[in-house]
Design a protein around this motif. Structure first.
Motif, PDB file in Angstrom:
ATOM      1  N   MET A  81       0.817  -1.213   0.000  1.00  0.00           N
ATOM      2  CA  MET A  81       0.000   0.000   0.000  1.00  0.00           C
ATOM      3  C   MET A  81       0.850   1.262   0.000  1.00  0.00           C
ATOM      4  N   GLY A  82       2.164   1.097  -0.104  1.00  0.00           N
ATOM      5  CA  GLY A  82       3.063   2.238  -0.192  1.00  0.00           C
ATOM      6  C   GLY A  82       3.258   2.987   1.110  1.00  0.00           C
ATOM      7  N   ILE A  83       3.011   2.339   2.230  1.00  0.00           N
ATOM      8  CA  ILE A  83       3.174   2.991   3.531  1.00  0.00           C
ATOM      9  C   ILE A  83       4.584   2.717   4.049  1.00  0.00           C
ATOM     10  N   ALA A  84       5.353   3.765   4.207  1.00  0.00           N
ATOM     11  CA  ALA A  84       6.705   3.633   4.742  1.00  0.00           C
ATOM     12  C   ALA A  84       6.646   3.492   6.262  1.00  0.00           C
ATOM     13  N   ALA A  85       7.700   2.931   6.822  1.00  0.00           N
ATOM     14  CA  ALA A  85       7.761   2.758   8.272  1.00  0.00           C
ATOM     15  C   ALA A  85       9.144   3.129   8.776  1.00  0.00           C
ATOM     16  N   GLY A  86       9.165   3.800   9.924  1.00  0.00           N
ATOM     17  CA  GLY A  86      10.430   4.060  10.594  1.00  0.00           C
ATOM     18  C   GLY A  86      10.846   2.816  11.356  1.00  0.00           C
ATOM     19  N   MET A  87      11.998   2.268  11.021  1.00  0.00           N
ATOM     20  CA  MET A  87      12.483   1.060  11.688  1.00  0.00           C
ATOM     21  C   MET A  87      13.772   1.368  12.420  1.00  0.00           C
ATOM     22  N   HIS A  88      13.850   0.913  13.672  1.00  0.00           N
ATOM     23  CA  HIS A  88      15.081   1.078  14.436  1.00  0.00           C
ATOM     24  C   HIS A  88      15.638  -0.301  14.747  1.00  0.00           C
ATOM     25  N   ASP A  89      16.728  -0.634  14.075  1.00  0.00           N
ATOM     26  CA  ASP A  89      17.406  -1.910  14.301  1.00  0.00           C
ATOM     27  C   ASP A  89      18.404  -1.704  15.425  1.00  0.00           C
ATOM     28  N   PHE A  90      18.188  -2.371  16.543  1.00  0.00           N
ATOM     29  CA  PHE A  90      19.055  -2.202  17.708  1.00  0.00           C
ATOM     30  C   PHE A  90      20.383  -2.935  17.552  1.00  0.00           C
ATOM     31  N   GLY A  91      20.530  -3.662  16.437  1.00  0.00           N
ATOM     32  CA  GLY A  91      21.780  -4.360  16.194  1.00  0.00           C
ATOM     33  C   GLY A  91      21.998  -5.539  17.122  1.00  0.00           C
ATOM     34  N   LYS A  92      20.927  -6.024  17.725  1.00  0.00           N
ATOM     35  CA  LYS A  92      21.039  -7.132  18.667  1.00  0.00           C
ATOM     36  C   LYS A  92      19.924  -8.141  18.396  1.00  0.00           C
ATOM     37  N   SER A  93      20.070  -9.291  19.025  1.00  0.00           N
ATOM     38  CA  SER A  93      19.056 -10.334  18.909  1.00  0.00           C
ATOM     39  C   SER A  93      18.679 -10.820  20.296  1.00  0.00           C
ATOM     40  N   MET A  94      17.483 -11.383  20.384  1.00  0.00           N
ATOM     41  CA  MET A  94      17.002 -11.947  21.643  1.00  0.00           C
ATOM     42  C   MET A  94      16.927 -13.467  21.530  1.00  0.00           C
ATOM     43  N   LEU A  95      17.373 -14.138  22.568  1.00  0.00           N
ATOM     44  CA  LEU A  95      17.173 -15.577  22.693  1.00  0.00           C
ATOM     45  C   LEU A  95      16.164 -15.785  23.808  1.00  0.00           C
TER      46      LEU A  95
END
Length: 400
Positions: free
Chosen positions: A177-191
């Protein structure tokens, strides 16, 4: 071409709860889901434990979902403690400050999914006009002032008055639908996994901002096989460190988790499969478009530190379903621009402040420099003495 009133893309907990909430409004609803029918009926354990607020439990109760979850797997969340580094000091958030006997309840995500699907199946058996199209993938969505069209990989097209995306924080439908999103990648992962441990958790959740790691402990009911104290353990590290941790044999994994928790819980034993998720927060530029809306993680993908992700999803579902049902009852357009704009404004007011506060908390509380560690300790000690502040946190955790 199949005609219906509402197409919901995604039959996870959010999509299923929305279908449930709309079912009494006299609407024809189609749920489109990539997973198989068997996966919907009996979802696999995915490691995630969902902290439900009092508000969320009340809404799930009205939907008939809460009663379908076995009482033995509903773990009360009585209190919360926030730690900094190796200090034994913790800021304590007690349930009494919220005015309830508990802050909320902890339930496994796959059990919520199963109960939500069973609730929808019950509605269908009772005559609700809901169709679930499993093993189907949306390849295109287009809308105009008159209608919306959803094309599937099977070649079929669904014509609807409203399309709702409920297909994860990385929503492909939202992008169509052409909706952009602000994404913040924390550079980490969760286990995430379930573990038993020697020391009791007293139904208290831990959030532990350590040095070069963040730990969380979510209290579960006793292990059904052994009766031992049991918790959901969440470890946040760099992706490389998480990969190494996830690859360890069970005994080595147990010893390392014990070490990371500084043996405050005594011996710890893995009691489930381990699951890894990237840590990415998402907030779209818009929640709606022409004849289109987003709910659940497709609307707001929260960092889990404040445990509001699914709770925000239910807030949005309740708001959208009420607006749509009211429009249908008044013979108005259920996807009118004014209706969707009001939903967007309401959901933004409900979510944006805490989303930004969460971003701030995770930035400040995960820095490893000595000044940051000292500042965190000072803030926790000051916060511990400020009862109005702690009451506000407790009420937020309870969903008030």
């Amino acid at each position: 071409m199949m005609d219906c009133d509402v197409v919901i893309v995604g039959a996870g907990p959010a999509g299923l709860c929305l279908a449930n909430a709309l079912s009494g409004a006299g609407l024809s609803i189609v749920l489109v889901e990539q997973q198989s029918d068997d996966a919907l009926r009996d979802p696999a354990f995915d490691g995630r434990e969902i902290a439900l607020t009092q508000q969320s439990v009340a809404f799930l109760t009205t939907l008939g979902v809460w009663a379908r979850i076995d009482a033995r797997v509903k773990s009360p969340l009585a209190n919360a403690r926030i730690f900094n580094g190796s200090s034994p000091f913790a800021m304590k958030i007690g349930h009494a400050l919220s005015g309830h006997d508990e802050l909320g309840w902890l339930v496994s995500n796959h059990l919520i999914r199963r109960a939500a699907f069973e609730s929808v199946e019950h509605l269908r058996a009772s005559g609700a006009d809901i169709r679930v199209m499993a093993s189907a993938r949306v390849i295109d969505v287009d809308t105009d002032a008159a209608s919306a069209r959803v094309r599937l990989d099977s070649g079929q097209t669904l014509a609807a008055r409203l399309v709702v995306a409920a297909d994860s924080r990385f929503s492909a439908t939202r992008r169509m639908m052409g909706i952009a999103a602000g994404m913040h990648d924390f550079g980490k992962s969760m286990l995430v996994c379930c573990m038993t441990h020697d020391a009791p958790h007293e139904h208290t959740a831990w959030e532990w901002f350590g040095h070069r790691q963040t730990l969380a402990l979510l209290p579960m009911n006793p292990d059904p096989a052994s009766g031992a104290h049991r918790s959901s353990v969440v470890v946040t590290l760099t992706a490389r460190e998480i990969e190494r941790l996830n690859a360890l044999e069970a005994d080595a994994f147990n010893r390392e988790i014990e070490r990371r928790f500084e043996r405050r819980l005594g011996a710890m034993t893995l009691r489930s499969t381990r699951h890894v998720y990237p840590l990415v927060a998402v907030y779209p530029k818009r929640f709606v478009a022409t004849r289109f809306a987003t709910v659940g993680d497709a609307a707001v993908g929260m960092h889990p530190v404040t445990a509001h992700g699914f709770n925000f999803g239910l807030v949005g579902i309740e708001a959208l379903s009420r607006a749509v049902a009211a429009a249908q009852a008044a013979a108005l357009d259920i996807a009118g621009d004014a209706l969707l704009s009001r939903y967007e404004a309401q959901h933004r007011r409900a979510t944006r402040p805490l989303y930004l506060i969460t971003r701030f908390i995770t930035e400040v509380y995960t820095r490893d420099s000595l000044p940051a560690q000292i500042a965190r300790d000072a803030m926790l000690r000051i916060g511990e003495k400020l009862t109005p502040f702690k009451r506000a946190v407790a009420m937020s955790l309870a969903g008030q």
